[in-house]
Design an enzyme around this catalytic site. Structure first.
Site, PDB file in Angstrom:
ATOM      1  CB  ILE A  77      -0.958  -0.001   1.209  1.00 55.46           C
ATOM      2  CG1 ILE A  77      -1.827  -1.265   1.191  1.00 55.46           C
ATOM      3  CG2 ILE A  77      -1.835   1.242   1.195  1.00 55.46           C
ATOM      4  CD1 ILE A  77      -2.610  -1.498   2.458  1.00 55.46           C
ATOM      5  CG  PHE A 103       1.622   3.057   4.696  1.00 52.46           C
ATOM      6  CD1 PHE A 103       0.312   2.730   4.379  1.00 52.46           C
ATOM      7  CD2 PHE A 103       2.176   4.178   4.106  1.00 52.46           C
ATOM      8  CE1 PHE A 103      -0.425   3.493   3.494  1.00 52.46           C
ATOM      9  CE2 PHE A 103       1.454   4.952   3.216  1.00 52.46           C
ATOM     10  CZ  PHE A 103       0.146   4.612   2.912  1.00 52.46           C
ATOM     11  CE  LYS A 128       1.537  -6.467   4.459  1.00 52.52           C
ATOM     12  NZ  LYS A 128       0.837  -7.629   3.937  1.00 52.52           N
ATOM     13  CB  SER A 160      -6.946  -2.538  10.005  1.00 50.60           C
ATOM     14  OG  SER A 160      -7.604  -3.759   9.750  1.00 50.60           O
ATOM     15  CE1 TYR A 164      -2.325  -5.346  10.924  1.00 52.34           C
ATOM     16  CE2 TYR A 164      -4.583  -6.113  10.691  1.00 52.34           C
ATOM     17  CZ  TYR A 164      -3.560  -5.267  10.304  1.00 52.34           C
ATOM     18  OH  TYR A 164      -3.773  -4.351   9.305  1.00 52.34           O
ATOM     19  CE  LYS A 196      -2.704  -1.650  11.037  1.00 50.64           C
ATOM     20  NZ  LYS A 196      -1.764  -0.709  10.404  1.00 50.64           N
ATOM     21  CG  PHE A 244     -13.426  -2.373   4.832  1.00 42.51           C
ATOM     22  CD1 PHE A 244     -14.314  -3.245   5.412  1.00 42.51           C
ATOM     23  CD2 PHE A 244     -13.337  -1.082   5.353  1.00 42.51           C
ATOM     24  CE1 PHE A 244     -15.132  -2.852   6.475  1.00 42.51           C
ATOM     25  CE2 PHE A 244     -14.141  -0.678   6.408  1.00 42.51           C
ATOM     26  CZ  PHE A 244     -15.043  -1.562   6.970  1.00 42.51           C
ATOM     27  CG  LEU A 296      -8.901 -14.822  -1.232  1.00 38.56           C
ATOM     28  CD1 LEU A 296      -8.778 -16.330  -1.082  1.00 38.56           C
ATOM     29  CD2 LEU A 296     -10.362 -14.389  -1.184  1.00 38.56           C
ATOM     30  N   GLY A 335      -9.271 -15.947  14.750  1.00 39.77           N
ATOM     31  CA  GLY A 335      -9.302 -14.498  14.559  1.00 39.77           C
ATOM     32  C   GLY A 335     -10.099 -14.025  13.366  1.00 39.77           C
ATOM     33  CG  ASP A 336     -10.009 -15.458   9.408  1.00 38.32           C
ATOM     34  OD1 ASP A 336      -9.334 -14.423   9.519  1.00 38.32           O
ATOM     35  OD2 ASP A 336      -9.699 -16.398   8.650  1.00 38.32           O
TER      36      ASP A 336
END
Length: 349
Positions: free
Chosen positions: A14, A88, A92, A132, A157, A161, A186, A208, A302-303
């Site tokens: 990014i 940044f 991550k 995030s 993580y 943030k 996102f 992904l 964590g998802d």
């Protein structure tokens, strides 16, 4: 005279796209990176920065610097008069943070405190923070707006943030002449239209789309989909995917907002649309013309099931809106992957 903006972690995915947008918007970025997620190119520059110099025909000042190196930071701030900092730099990966929480707290929090203290000492009072959507935790309602409660993070993580956001809020409350933008991303995907810079994960991709692209290009044999029993359209996780160039342009809009002495503000940067993992696989199959082999694996710690933005506040107050659709995101990602089948190492001799 162009405004100098310090970009920490500017050699990464990014950060490098933001460097392009800064230059094209008339700013002078000064980049620091410690190569934890950037490939070293010729002349000890990150390969991403070397390529940007080439396709924009410019020179970019770069420093190999870790934010844990407080003396190094002090030296940099003594050398330059920065109008703002875009932050940044940081570890991550969600899954890795669950396995290595102390490392994440040390690098992300200590590094940021060093940066904030040095900024304060040198009277640099404008900050754009790469936050995030993970600060929202498991969504209580969808789409997620900026009023959604924060802090119920499901992984270390996300907690880093959230903690950094809280530090910034408290600091802006104590120091009335400070201005800060908390940009809650996102899921960034895609690549620059030139195909010269894009996401190049070091090791096995944690996100992904880089994994899907690497399977499509033949670099990896099979995609693992972590869980197909979520309460979603097809049982796989749903996320809001945003083109990385749209995201980078959001930082330019945020820099301009800082001029209004706005204090501390938080904005979602997303499209407002959610796509499942299987929908993304199909979109990449269409863009690449390749069949993508996948298998179902257990859920990752964590998802969350679904997470997508309400981005209307950014449109209203920043004048920013995501422009690129899913097809364009996948096309640009595929162009990057086919031009760079082994990532930035293609250009490193």
């Amino acid at each position: 005279m162009a405004e100098k903006v310090l970009v920490t972690g500017g050699g990464g995915y990014i950060g490098s796209h933001c460097v392009v947008e800064l230059i094209e918007s008339g700013y002078q970025p000064v980049v620091v990176d410690n190569f934890s997620n950037a490939v070293r190119g010729e002349g000890d520059l990150p390969e991403s920065i070397r390529r940007i110099e080439k396709f924009l025909n410019t020179r970019i000042e770069f420093h190999d610097l870790d934010l844990l190196d407080r003396p190094g930071l002090e030296k940099l701030f003594k050398k330059h008069s920065f109008s703002a900092v875009i932050h940044f730099a940081g570890l991550k990966a969600v899954g890795e943070s669950v396995e290595q929480p102390l490392r994440y707290y040390k690098v992300n929090l200590t590094g940021f405190i060093n940066l904030l203290e040095v900024m304060q000492a040198h009277r640099v009072r404008n900050l754009v923070f790469s936050s995030s959507a993970t600060v929202y935790g498991d969504p209580q309602h969808l789409p997620i707006d900026e009023q959604h409660p924060v802090g119920g993070c499901t992984n270390p993580y996300g907690k880093t943030k959230y903690f950094i956001e809280e530090m910034i809020k408290d600091h802006c409350k104590a120091e009335k002449d400070w201005n800060a933008m908390l940009l809650r991303y996102f899921n960034p995907i895609g690549a620059h239209s030139s195909g010269q810079i894009g996401e190049d994960p070091q090791g096995i991709p944690n996100n992904l789309l880089p994994y899907v692209a690497q399977v499509a290009v033949g670099r990896r044999p099979c995609l693992s989909i972590y869980g197909n029993d979520y309460d979603t359209i097809d049982g796989t996780g749903v996320r809001d995917y945003i083109h990385v160039v749209d995201l980078a342009k959001g930082h330019i809009a945020a820099l301009k907002k800082l001029k209004e002495n706005c204090g501390c503000k938080a904005y979602n940067l997303g499209t407002g649309k959610g796509y499942s993992v299987l929908e993304m696989v199909k979109a990449m199959e269409k863009a690449s013309g390749k069949e993508i082999t996948y298998k179902i694996a257990p859920r990752r710690g964590g998802d969350v099931a679904s997470c997508y933005a309400d981005p209307r506040l950014a449109e209203k107050e920043l004048g920013w809106k995501a422009e690129f659709d899913l097809e364009r995101m996948c096309e640009d990602l595929w162009r990057w992957q086919t031009m760079n089948p082994t990532g930035f190492s293609n250009g490193v001799s």
